[in-house]
Design a protein around this motif. Structure first.
Motif, PDB file in Angstrom:
ATOM      1  N   MET A 203      59.934  38.010  94.600  1.00 50.00           N
ATOM      2  CA  MET A 203      59.227  38.947  95.364  1.00 50.00           C
ATOM      3  C   MET A 203      58.810  38.347  96.718  1.00 50.00           C
ATOM      4  N   GLY A 204      58.326  36.819  96.570  1.00 47.76           N
ATOM      5  CA  GLY A 204      58.067  36.268  97.748  1.00 47.76           C
ATOM      6  C   GLY A 204      59.211  36.259  98.881  1.00 47.76           C
ATOM      7  N   LYS A 205      60.473  35.851  98.388  1.00 44.83           N
ATOM      8  CA  LYS A 205      61.393  36.127  99.186  1.00 44.83           C
ATOM      9  C   LYS A 205      61.600  37.474 100.085  1.00 44.83           C
ATOM     10  N   PHE A 206      61.308  38.608  99.421  1.00 45.67           N
ATOM     11  CA  PHE A 206      61.291  39.760  99.899  1.00 45.67           C
ATOM     12  C   PHE A 206      60.100  40.290 100.572  1.00 45.67           C
ATOM     13  N   ILE A 210      58.506  45.494  96.687  1.00 41.78           N
ATOM     14  CA  ILE A 210      59.760  45.729  95.703  1.00 41.78           C
ATOM     15  C   ILE A 210      60.880  46.661  96.569  1.00 41.78           C
ATOM     16  N   THR A 211      60.213  47.460  97.512  1.00 42.76           N
ATOM     17  CA  THR A 211      61.255  48.287  98.199  1.00 42.76           C
ATOM     18  C   THR A 211      62.076  47.492  98.986  1.00 42.76           C
ATOM     19  N   SER A 212      61.793  46.709  99.629  1.00 40.08           N
ATOM     20  CA  SER A 212      62.739  45.796 100.372  1.00 40.08           C
ATOM     21  C   SER A 212      63.856  45.164  99.526  1.00 40.08           C
ATOM     22  N   LEU A 213      63.160  44.679  98.135  1.00 39.62           N
ATOM     23  CA  LEU A 213      64.266  43.970  97.320  1.00 39.62           C
ATOM     24  C   LEU A 213      65.039  45.142  97.148  1.00 39.62           C
ATOM     25  N   TYR A 289      60.746  42.214  79.655  1.00 36.26           N
ATOM     26  CA  TYR A 289      61.850  43.180  80.373  1.00 36.26           C
ATOM     27  C   TYR A 289      61.463  43.837  81.559  1.00 36.26           C
ATOM     28  N   LEU A 290      59.968  43.673  82.123  1.00 44.45           N
ATOM     29  CA  LEU A 290      59.662  44.227  83.342  1.00 44.45           C
ATOM     30  C   LEU A 290      60.345  42.967  84.342  1.00 44.45           C
ATOM     31  N   CYS A 291      59.849  41.735  83.981  1.00 44.84           N
ATOM     32  CA  CYS A 291      60.661  40.699  84.989  1.00 44.84           C
ATOM     33  C   CYS A 291      62.388  40.817  85.148  1.00 44.84           C
ATOM     34  N   THR A 292      62.959  41.273  83.951  1.00 45.88           N
ATOM     35  CA  THR A 292      64.303  41.399  84.239  1.00 45.88           C
ATOM     36  C   THR A 292      64.642  42.484  85.120  1.00 45.88           C
ATOM     37  N   PHE A 293      63.733  43.323  85.088  1.00 42.16           N
ATOM     38  CA  PHE A 293      64.025  44.573  86.258  1.00 42.16           C
ATOM     39  C   PHE A 293      64.068  43.958  87.714  1.00 42.16           C
ATOM     40  N   VAL A 294      63.263  43.211  88.014  1.00 42.44           N
ATOM     41  CA  VAL A 294      63.026  42.461  89.280  1.00 42.44           C
ATOM     42  C   VAL A 294      64.235  41.411  89.368  1.00 42.44           C
ATOM     43  N   PHE A 297      67.852  43.341  89.928  1.00 44.72           N
ATOM     44  CA  PHE A 297      68.164  43.907  91.324  1.00 44.72           C
ATOM     45  C   PHE A 297      67.992  42.701  92.240  1.00 44.72           C
ATOM     46  N   GLY A 298      67.119  41.836  92.029  1.00 39.25           N
ATOM     47  CA  GLY A 298      67.434  40.506  92.881  1.00 39.25           C
ATOM     48  C   GLY A 298      68.478  39.852  92.935  1.00 39.25           C
ATOM     49  N   ALA A 299      69.107  39.652  91.700  1.00 42.84           N
ATOM     50  CA  ALA A 299      70.349  39.130  91.666  1.00 42.84           C
ATOM     51  C   ALA A 299      71.529  39.754  92.530  1.00 42.84           C
ATOM     52  N   GLY A 300      71.488  41.043  92.600  1.00 37.61           N
ATOM     53  CA  GLY A 300      72.403  42.032  93.319  1.00 37.61           C
ATOM     54  C   GLY A 300      72.050  41.702  94.860  1.00 37.61           C
ATOM     55  N   ALA A 301      70.763  41.766  95.010  1.00 37.96           N
ATOM     56  CA  ALA A 301      70.173  41.442  96.477  1.00 37.96           C
ATOM     57  C   ALA A 301      70.546  40.514  97.102  1.00 37.96           C
ATOM     58  N   VAL A 302      70.426  39.279  96.563  1.00 40.22           N
ATOM     59  CA  VAL A 302      70.536  37.657  96.915  1.00 40.22           C
ATOM     60  C   VAL A 302      72.093  37.457  96.879  1.00 40.22           C
TER      61      VAL A 302
END
Length: 520
Positions: A203-206, A210-213, A289-294, A297-302
């Motif tokens: 979240m800090g990286k983006f 959450i929209t940017s991520l 499971y809320l963390c796995t959501f981030v 999608f974060g793995a896909g974004a990075v």
């Protein structure tokens, strides 16, 4: 990816030595109660955290993160299904099961039926479900270690899987349920801290947006913005839509039939603590499971979808790759060690459950007719653990490369098909009898097995276990849509065709399950 094998091995070794020391210090196997149920000494909070550690498997951490990174919304459906299924345990199973049984699921379903055939069926079911679940975990461990050591050859990965599987069996042989429980608690705490910090870093990286991520995730995925809507994986045609319904049924209904989850309810002193266990486990897993959501999608974004799919282990490499991108080799080693701990804890629980079921249900109550002593029962359990470990290693080698969340969903389908109907009928239907138990368990299990063998999972597609052969005629990858209703129907028909049995035992079971009288 420029990994540091020496650093990774050092972190692995430190964790293994620490957990082995813990297992050795807390191990107690003087009696069957100590070895199979840890003396029923854990509190609801402790057991709830251990339950989450037992349940949050490689499928949850590696498989779901990869599925979300590659398929988006449809991958997150695994998280929803895994979590919602706990409501069935909380509302219908946990308290009554704890009051009625002693060590295994077979104690419950054989309470008011003919014990020998029903216990044998329960043991067969437990062994099959545990085997399918274990091969997914061991394959995940092999993918993870292969990624860290940069092992790409099939022979090298097979050797890694064999070594990892052998190590996991050692924990069961040394520690029993008490040692396994503490490993699961340590693992659950470490895993929760790991996913929480990874979520914060992402979240800090983006910019904590959450929209940017999500926008970056869509840009690096061939599906584009389709990853935010249902249907990217399970909405292509009628078959995939039915597959989604089948998958959902298996995930939601399978939790209440998983033998290693059910066995954990015997490690607490009473039904109240069993209920508290489920509440603690549900809250813990909701955060996870809320963390796995981030993270997904974060793995896909990075990392990007192409990098994930081309890494050793495919989709299962999403979380480790993400750790490397945001924290370098040190964070990769830490995340890999925690993922390894995740697999270790789950496989230890599965191995213990399967060996306990064979030793207690088959050896002690079918072969020895209830006259086995604690020492011989524990000895048989340990021998069974060795056999199960060896066969699971072979299975893990065969399914290496498959998505772990998908493989575990098959275990859930078997659990819901073989066990759920029999458990619910045993606890809530006074007329239920031996024939209904056997028809429900063997019928559901057999239907599930046949449909799986003749499905695209085994043959007929590039991602099958046997891609060069095609003998598939059942179109769905998950058989739950057919096999789960079949088990309920067969259990019902078998009961109506069977003889009425002693109503006194049914009354005793009802009083015991509701009040706990006679549990001790």
């Amino acid at each position: 990816m420029d990994t540091n094998p020496l650093l990774n091995i050092s972190i692995f070794a430190a964790f293994v030595l620490f957990t082995l020391y813990v297992v050795y210090r807390v191990s107690s196997a003087g009696t069957t109660t100590d070895y199979f149920a840890a003396g029923s000494q854990f509190s609801g909070a402790q057991n709830g955290i251990a339950l989450s550690g037992d349940f949050l498997s490689a499928a949850s951490f590696l498989g779901i993160a990869g599925a979300i990174a590659v398929h988006g919304y449809d991958g997150f459906l695994y998280s929803i299904g895994f979590l919602v299924g706990w409501l069935v345990n909380l509302l219908l199973i946990a308290e009554l099961l704890r009051n009625t049984g002693r060590f295994t699921m077979g104690d419950v379903i054989s309470y008011r039926t003919q014990p020998r055939p029903v216990r044998a069926a329960a043991a067969v079911s437990t062994l099959m479900i545990s085997f399918i679940y274990m091969i997914a975990q061991i394959a995940g461990a092999g993918s993870l270690v292969s990624l860290l050591l940069d092992v790409h050859s099939a022979t090298g990965q097979a050797l890694v899987i064999a070594g990892v599987g052998a190590l996991m069996v050692v924990y069961v042989l040394v520690g029993g349920m008490k040692g396994t429980t503490w490993v699961q608690i340590i693992k659950a705490v470490a895993l929760m801290l790991c996913v929480a910090f990874m979520t914060l870093f992402l979240m800090g990286k983006f910019g904590y947006s959450i929209t940017s991520l999500l926008q970056h995730a869509a840009e690096k995925n061939p599906l584009g913005e389709r990853i935010f809507a249902p249907g990217a994986e399970y909405g292509k045609d009628v078959t995939t839509k039915l597959d989604f319904i089948s998958l959902s049924m298996a995930l939601v209904l399978g939790v209440a039939g998983l033998p290693h989850v059910l066995m954990r309810f015997y490690t607490v002193p009473n039904a109240l603590q069993a209920r508290r266990s489920v509440v603690w486990a549900t809250v813990t897993m909701s955060v996870f499971y809320l963390c796995t959501f981030v993270i997904g999608f974060g793995a896909g974004a990075v990392s990007g979808t192409d990098s994930i799919l081309s890494a050793p282990g495919g989709e299962n490499s999403a979380a480790p790759l993400l750790a490397y991108r945001i924290g370098g080799t040190v964070l990769l080693g830490i995340v890999a060690a925690i993922a390894f701990a995740t697999i270790l804890a789950v496989v230890s629980g599965l191995t213990l459950t399967a060996s306990a079921s064979f030793a207690h249900d088959v050896y002690a109550n079918v072969i020895r007719r209830g006259e086995a002593d604690s020492e011989s029962e524990i000895r048989v359990a340990r021998l069974t653990a060795l056999v199960i470990g060896a066969t699971s290693i072979v299975g893990g080698i065969l399914v290496n490369g498959q998505n772990l969340a998908f493989l575990v969903s098959l275990a859930f389908a078997f659990a819901a098909s073989a066990n759920l109907s029999t458990l619910l009928f045993s606890l809530y239907w006074r007329r239920f009898n031996t024939r209904g138990s056997l028809w429900g368990m063997y019928g559901g299990m057999g239907t599930c097995l046949i449909l799986m063998i003749f499905s695209p999972v085994v043959s007929g597609s590039p991602t099958s276990m046997l891609p060069g052969i095609d003998f598939a005629w059942f179109p769905l990858s998950n058989p739950g849509l057919v096999s789960i209703p079949a088990s309920f129907l067969l259990g019902y028909i078998g009961t109506l065709l069977g003889d009425r049995e002693d109503g006194v035992r049914a009354d005793e079971m009802e009083v015991r399950s509701l009040t706990g009288i006679g549990t001790s």
